[in-house]
Scaffold this motif. Sequence first.
Motif, PDB file in Angstrom:
ATOM      1  N   ALA A   1       0.174   1.131   9.564  1.00 48.66           N
ATOM      2  CA  ALA A   1      -0.163   1.379   8.156  1.00 48.66           C
ATOM      3  C   ALA A   1       0.827   0.089   7.477  1.00 48.66           C
ATOM      4  CB  ALA A   1       0.633   2.667   7.658  1.00 48.66           C
ATOM      5  N   LEU A   2       2.036  -0.214   7.948  1.00 46.23           N
ATOM      6  CA  LEU A   2       2.643  -1.290   7.414  1.00 46.23           C
ATOM      7  C   LEU A   2       2.164  -2.390   7.637  1.00 46.23           C
ATOM      8  CD1 LEU A   2       5.269  -2.131   5.814  1.00 46.23           C
ATOM      9  CD2 LEU A   2       6.536  -2.051   7.910  1.00 46.23           C
ATOM     10  N   LYS A   3       1.687  -2.582   8.798  1.00 50.21           N
ATOM     11  CA  LYS A   3       0.997  -4.042   9.343  1.00 50.21           C
ATOM     12  C   LYS A   3      -0.376  -4.176   8.315  1.00 50.21           C
ATOM     13  CE  LYS A   3       2.416  -4.527  14.105  1.00 50.21           C
ATOM     14  NZ  LYS A   3       1.880  -4.665  15.519  1.00 50.21           N
ATOM     15  N   ALA A   4      -0.980  -3.110   8.162  1.00 49.40           N
ATOM     16  CA  ALA A   4      -2.344  -3.061   7.210  1.00 49.40           C
ATOM     17  C   ALA A   4      -1.904  -3.496   5.814  1.00 49.40           C
ATOM     18  CB  ALA A   4      -3.006  -1.876   7.289  1.00 49.40           C
ATOM     19  N   GLU A   5      -0.756  -3.164   5.312  1.00 45.47           N
ATOM     20  CA  GLU A   5      -0.319  -3.523   4.149  1.00 45.47           C
ATOM     21  C   GLU A   5       0.024  -5.042   3.927  1.00 45.47           C
ATOM     22  OE1 GLU A   5       2.819  -0.758   3.031  1.00 45.47           O
ATOM     23  OE2 GLU A   5       1.504   0.829   2.842  1.00 45.47           O
ATOM     24  N   ILE A   6       0.664  -5.529   5.104  1.00 46.11           N
ATOM     25  CA  ILE A   6       0.888  -6.855   5.082  1.00 46.11           C
ATOM     26  C   ILE A   6      -0.208  -7.591   4.886  1.00 46.11           C
ATOM     27  CG2 ILE A   6       2.056  -8.583   6.854  1.00 46.11           C
ATOM     28  CD1 ILE A   6       4.187  -6.666   7.245  1.00 46.11           C
ATOM     29  N   ASP A   7      -1.140  -7.309   5.854  1.00 44.71           N
ATOM     30  CA  ASP A   7      -2.476  -7.925   6.078  1.00 44.71           C
ATOM     31  C   ASP A   7      -3.129  -7.926   4.760  1.00 44.71           C
ATOM     32  OD1 ASP A   7      -2.045  -8.431   8.700  1.00 44.71           O
ATOM     33  OD2 ASP A   7      -3.448  -6.976   9.541  1.00 44.71           O
ATOM     34  N   GLU A   8      -3.106  -7.053   4.001  1.00 45.11           N
ATOM     35  CA  GLU A   8      -3.890  -7.148   2.724  1.00 45.11           C
ATOM     36  C   GLU A   8      -3.303  -7.887   1.836  1.00 45.11           C
ATOM     37  OE1 GLU A   8      -5.293  -4.107  -0.850  1.00 45.11           O
ATOM     38  OE2 GLU A   8      -4.447  -3.001   0.831  1.00 45.11           O
ATOM     39  N   ALA A   9      -1.867  -7.792   1.740  1.00 43.06           N
ATOM     40  CA  ALA A   9      -1.258  -8.669   1.046  1.00 43.06           C
ATOM     41  C   ALA A   9      -1.169 -10.107   1.200  1.00 43.06           C
ATOM     42  CB  ALA A   9       0.252  -8.413   0.972  1.00 43.06           C
TER      43      ALA A   9
ATOM     44  N   GLN B   1       7.046  -7.937  -2.549  1.00 49.06           N
ATOM     45  CA  GLN B   1       6.221  -6.794  -1.884  1.00 49.06           C
ATOM     46  C   GLN B   1       6.158  -7.244  -0.309  1.00 49.06           C
ATOM     47  OE1 GLN B   1       6.746  -3.420  -2.245  1.00 49.06           O
ATOM     48  NE2 GLN B   1       7.976  -4.266  -4.018  1.00 49.06           N
ATOM     49  N   TYR B   2       5.317  -8.537  -0.277  1.00 46.67           N
ATOM     50  CA  TYR B   2       5.073  -9.077   0.955  1.00 46.67           C
ATOM     51  C   TYR B   2       6.237  -9.454   1.811  1.00 46.67           C
ATOM     52  CZ  TYR B   2       3.564 -12.628   4.440  1.00 46.67           C
ATOM     53  OH  TYR B   2       3.512 -13.051   5.583  1.00 46.67           O
ATOM     54  N   VAL B   3       7.412 -10.103   1.209  1.00 51.41           N
ATOM     55  CA  VAL B   3       8.647 -10.305   2.018  1.00 51.41           C
ATOM     56  C   VAL B   3       9.386  -9.182   2.453  1.00 51.41           C
ATOM     57  CG1 VAL B   3      10.672 -11.562   1.876  1.00 51.41           C
ATOM     58  CG2 VAL B   3       8.657 -12.614   0.870  1.00 51.41           C
ATOM     59  N   VAL B   4       9.492  -8.002   1.389  1.00 46.50           N
ATOM     60  CA  VAL B   4      10.189  -6.970   1.898  1.00 46.50           C
ATOM     61  C   VAL B   4       9.188  -6.256   3.231  1.00 46.50           C
ATOM     62  CG1 VAL B   4      10.672  -4.557   1.295  1.00 46.50           C
ATOM     63  CG2 VAL B   4      11.290  -6.520  -0.514  1.00 46.50           C
ATOM     64  N   LYS B   5       8.180  -6.142   3.001  1.00 45.57           N
ATOM     65  CA  LYS B   5       7.402  -5.529   4.052  1.00 45.57           C
ATOM     66  C   LYS B   5       7.442  -6.249   5.356  1.00 45.57           C
ATOM     67  CE  LYS B   5       4.572  -2.862   1.137  1.00 45.57           C
ATOM     68  NZ  LYS B   5       3.371  -2.696   0.580  1.00 45.57           N
ATOM     69  N   LYS B   6       7.379  -7.681   5.569  1.00 42.89           N
ATOM     70  CA  LYS B   6       7.288  -8.499   6.637  1.00 42.89           C
ATOM     71  C   LYS B   6       8.909  -8.221   7.214  1.00 42.89           C
ATOM     72  CE  LYS B   6       4.989 -11.620   8.564  1.00 42.89           C
ATOM     73  NZ  LYS B   6       3.940 -11.250   9.568  1.00 42.89           N
ATOM     74  N   VAL B   7       9.722  -8.483   6.350  1.00 43.06           N
ATOM     75  CA  VAL B   7      11.326  -8.465   7.001  1.00 43.06           C
ATOM     76  C   VAL B   7      11.402  -6.900   7.386  1.00 43.06           C
ATOM     77  CG1 VAL B   7      13.774  -8.176   6.096  1.00 43.06           C
ATOM     78  CG2 VAL B   7      12.186  -9.880   5.385  1.00 43.06           C
ATOM     79  N   LYS B   8      10.821  -5.880   6.805  1.00 44.81           N
ATOM     80  CA  LYS B   8      11.156  -4.490   7.222  1.00 44.81           C
ATOM     81  C   LYS B   8      10.563  -4.289   8.682  1.00 44.81           C
ATOM     82  CE  LYS B   8      10.877   0.394   6.536  1.00 44.81           C
ATOM     83  NZ  LYS B   8      12.365   0.783   7.075  1.00 44.81           N
ATOM     84  N   LEU B   9       9.142  -5.017   9.014  1.00 44.41           N
ATOM     85  CA  LEU B   9       8.430  -4.789  10.102  1.00 44.41           C
ATOM     86  C   LEU B   9       9.438  -5.679  11.079  1.00 44.41           C
ATOM     87  CD1 LEU B   9       5.913  -3.817  11.458  1.00 44.41           C
ATOM     88  CD2 LEU B   9       5.047  -5.901  10.948  1.00 44.41           C
ATOM     89  N   GLU B  10      10.133  -6.653  10.913  1.00 42.61           N
ATOM     90  CA  GLU B  10      10.715  -7.223  11.945  1.00 42.61           C
ATOM     91  C   GLU B  10      12.261  -6.764  11.952  1.00 42.61           C
ATOM     92  OE1 GLU B  10       9.714  -9.706  14.101  1.00 42.61           O
ATOM     93  OE2 GLU B  10       7.919  -9.313  12.984  1.00 42.61           O
ATOM     94  N   PHE B  11      12.954  -6.289  11.176  1.00 44.60           N
ATOM     95  CA  PHE B  11      14.305  -5.964  11.166  1.00 44.60           C
ATOM     96  C   PHE B  11      14.519  -4.692  11.341  1.00 44.60           C
ATOM     97  CE2 PHE B  11      18.109  -4.350   8.883  1.00 44.60           C
ATOM     98  CZ  PHE B  11      19.114  -4.944   9.581  1.00 44.60           C
ATOM     99  N   ASP B  12      13.625  -3.582  10.966  1.00 42.29           N
ATOM    100  CA  ASP B  12      13.952  -2.197  11.265  1.00 42.29           C
ATOM    101  C   ASP B  12      12.395  -1.565  11.059  1.00 42.29           C
ATOM    102  OD1 ASP B  12      14.970   0.354  11.344  1.00 42.29           O
ATOM    103  OD2 ASP B  12      15.229   0.756   8.832  1.00 42.29           O
ATOM    104  N   PRO B  13      11.803  -1.795  12.028  1.00 43.24           N
ATOM    105  CA  PRO B  13      10.380  -1.406  12.300  1.00 43.24           C
ATOM    106  C   PRO B  13      10.219   0.038  12.462  1.00 43.24           C
ATOM    107  CG  PRO B  13      10.925  -2.323  14.471  1.00 43.24           C
ATOM    108  CD  PRO B  13      11.959  -2.630  13.476  1.00 43.24           C
ATOM    109  N   PRO B  14       9.207   0.624  11.815  1.00 40.42           N
ATOM    110  CA  PRO B  14       8.936   2.057  12.088  1.00 40.42           C
ATOM    111  C   PRO B  14       8.812   2.454  13.457  1.00 40.42           C
ATOM    112  CG  PRO B  14       7.442   1.346  10.403  1.00 40.42           C
ATOM    113  CD  PRO B  14       7.930   0.170  11.162  1.00 40.42           C
ATOM    114  N   THR B  15       9.585   3.758  13.800  1.00 37.12           N
ATOM    115  CA  THR B  15       9.293   4.267  15.311  1.00 37.12           C
ATOM    116  C   THR B  15       7.990   4.956  15.163  1.00 37.12           C
ATOM    117  OG1 THR B  15      10.254   6.367  14.332  1.00 37.12           O
ATOM    118  CG2 THR B  15      11.609   4.857  15.423  1.00 37.12           C
TER     119      THR B  15
END
Length: 114
Positions: free
Chosen positions: A99-107, A78-92
């Motif tokens: 929220a995605l950054k907060a999930e990564i921080d918690e992970a 889950q950490y790797v998927v979210k980290k890659v999503k943030l870099e490769f296809d960040p939400p607009t």
Amino acid sequence: MASVISQSILDTVKRGIGGIDKNYTVFDDELIDNINTAFMYLHQMGVGPQDEPFYIEDNTSIWSDFDTKVSKILAVKQYVVKKVKLEFDPPTSAAVKEALKAEIDEAEWRLCNR
């Protein structure tokens, strides 16, 4: 369905960041770079193999190459998927991005405090 630890890391990330078909390889090099960066961050946090950072080169690397404990793999995946999503296809949306950054921080916190 294959066990989580026997799934291809690259294919799992492709599916997790937006359902990219595993046979669509146009973005593989960029995704692999982002995946390896996430693994480098994990290594710096003391998660995973201790001698040197884990990395992948293609879709043949599976999660059990990183670790064989399912509970750890589920969190790392889950950490790797979210980290890659943030870099490769960040939400607009700024709110979704935060929220995605907060999930990564918690992970990161949870992985470091296991």
